[in-house]
Design a protein around this motif. Sequence first.
Motif, PDB file in Angstrom:
ATOM      1  N   GLU A   1       0.842  -1.207   0.000  1.00  0.00           N
ATOM      2  CA  GLU A   1       0.000   0.000   0.000  1.00  0.00           C
ATOM      3  C   GLU A   1       0.871   1.248   0.000  1.00  0.00           C
ATOM      4  O   GLU A   1       1.946   1.256   0.605  1.00  0.00           O
ATOM      5  CB  GLU A   1      -0.857   0.042   1.271  1.00  0.00           C
ATOM      6  CG  GLU A   1      -1.947  -0.991   1.295  1.00  0.00           C
ATOM      7  CD  GLU A   1      -2.747  -0.968   2.602  1.00  0.00           C
ATOM      8  OE1 GLU A   1      -3.880  -1.434   2.576  1.00  0.00           O
ATOM      9  OE2 GLU A   1      -2.228  -0.488   3.632  1.00  0.00           O
TER      10      GLU A   1
ATOM     11  N   TYR B   1       0.265   5.378   0.878  1.00  0.00           N
ATOM     12  CA  TYR B   1      -0.670   6.397   1.382  1.00  0.00           C
ATOM     13  C   TYR B   1      -0.176   7.792   1.052  1.00  0.00           C
ATOM     14  O   TYR B   1       1.029   8.068   1.043  1.00  0.00           O
ATOM     15  CB  TYR B   1      -0.830   6.270   2.902  1.00  0.00           C
ATOM     16  CG  TYR B   1      -1.877   5.259   3.277  1.00  0.00           C
ATOM     17  CD1 TYR B   1      -1.557   3.908   3.308  1.00  0.00           C
ATOM     18  CD2 TYR B   1      -3.181   5.646   3.557  1.00  0.00           C
ATOM     19  CE1 TYR B   1      -2.527   2.956   3.624  1.00  0.00           C
ATOM     20  CE2 TYR B   1      -4.153   4.717   3.879  1.00  0.00           C
ATOM     21  CZ  TYR B   1      -3.831   3.372   3.907  1.00  0.00           C
ATOM     22  OH  TYR B   1      -4.786   2.442   4.207  1.00  0.00           O
TER      23      TYR B   1
ATOM     24  N   LEU C   1      -5.576   6.359   0.708  1.00  0.00           N
ATOM     25  CA  LEU C   1      -4.874   5.234   0.094  1.00  0.00           C
ATOM     26  C   LEU C   1      -4.660   5.576  -1.388  1.00  0.00           C
ATOM     27  O   LEU C   1      -5.614   5.652  -2.161  1.00  0.00           O
ATOM     28  CB  LEU C   1      -5.725   3.967   0.239  1.00  0.00           C
ATOM     29  CG  LEU C   1      -5.121   2.666  -0.290  1.00  0.00           C
ATOM     30  CD1 LEU C   1      -3.847   2.290   0.473  1.00  0.00           C
ATOM     31  CD2 LEU C   1      -6.139   1.524  -0.198  1.00  0.00           C
TER      32      LEU C   1
END
Length: 338
Positions: free
Chosen positions: A290, A292, A297
């Motif tokens: 992921e 951010y 996100l």
Amino acid sequence: MSGSDKKGFHYQKTDFVVRSSWADGEWSPLELHGDDTLHIPLAATALHYGQSAFEGLKAFRQPNCSVSVFRPLENAKRLRTSCERICMAQVDDQMFLEAIDLAVKNNWEHIPPAEDGSALYIRPFIFGSGPTIGVRPSDNYEFVIMVIPVGSYYDPKSQGATAYIAENYDRAAPKGMGHVKAAGNYAAGLLPTKLAKSNGFDMVLYLDAKTRQNVEEFGTSNFIALTEDGKYITPDSGTILPSITNDSLIQICKDKGITVERRAISVKEISSLKEIGACGTAVGITPLNEIYRGEELAWKSKVPVAESQLMELLKDLQGIQRGQSTDPHGWRHNISAP
Ligand code: PLP
Ligand code: COI
């Protein structure tokens, strides 16, 4: 303690460091020292004005009991580029290779078995050691090589690592020093990395300082990605470190017929990317899970690590590094047992 007892990326003293000193316009003969401390003047330019640069490369045990260092002449060249940028004395290819061979041969027992990403990490560095209080280049330099058995740089996570886009910090200015491995670049990254880690992220992803529209690189590694249509893409920028790992992966992609694009990658584009990784000597290829940006996100992996094509590329690279496959581009520098 043998290298195989250690995991992770932590300093530990090994048997010998290699050193040479620059004075009166020349380097002294290379010497081995068992002591891992140095006695230097308080007014050394490295301490006050950041005249210091380093390299990172790895040695891997081979199936035939020799050891191979990965592309050391590329590190020699990059170190000279760094030294030139901050006005330091330079080491030529022959001296660099001689010093690498000495450091590896004299720490042989510390070279870990080639598994789980383990290797002997080789850290050459040069710094201004002369006492100079006006802001000008030193007249004296130290060239040092230390070696450390290492495993993974980031805690291996089954689902991949997390990154945070730096909004309030830049790594490198246009026409600054982002393209060289000057120690000060890493000082600039300490606070953003500390803040990202305190919020649970593994690493920081920097944007280009001029437009803040494009992705640059991570604090320790280059940004690489695979697109949905199977291309390998990586930023083209004069303010990121030219990664030897990335260069090698690009060649491996070309050899496999994968299309490679080195180009501006807009931060808006990343949401569409299939896989993203961080690549470098210390981090290998660390797959991301992921990314951010603030609370949002900005990207989520579309592929479980177990099915990752970037991990396939890492296996190809490690096969060459560990002597398990052929070396079509002559990347292995072999050192025989002492
Ligand atoms: N980018 C940065 C900022 C780095 O510190 C490193 C590590 O050396 C890299 C990229 C990767 O470069 P390489 O693959 O030559 O280790
Ligand atoms: C490397 O990959 O060799 C690096 O220098 C990255 C980091 C440990 C500073």
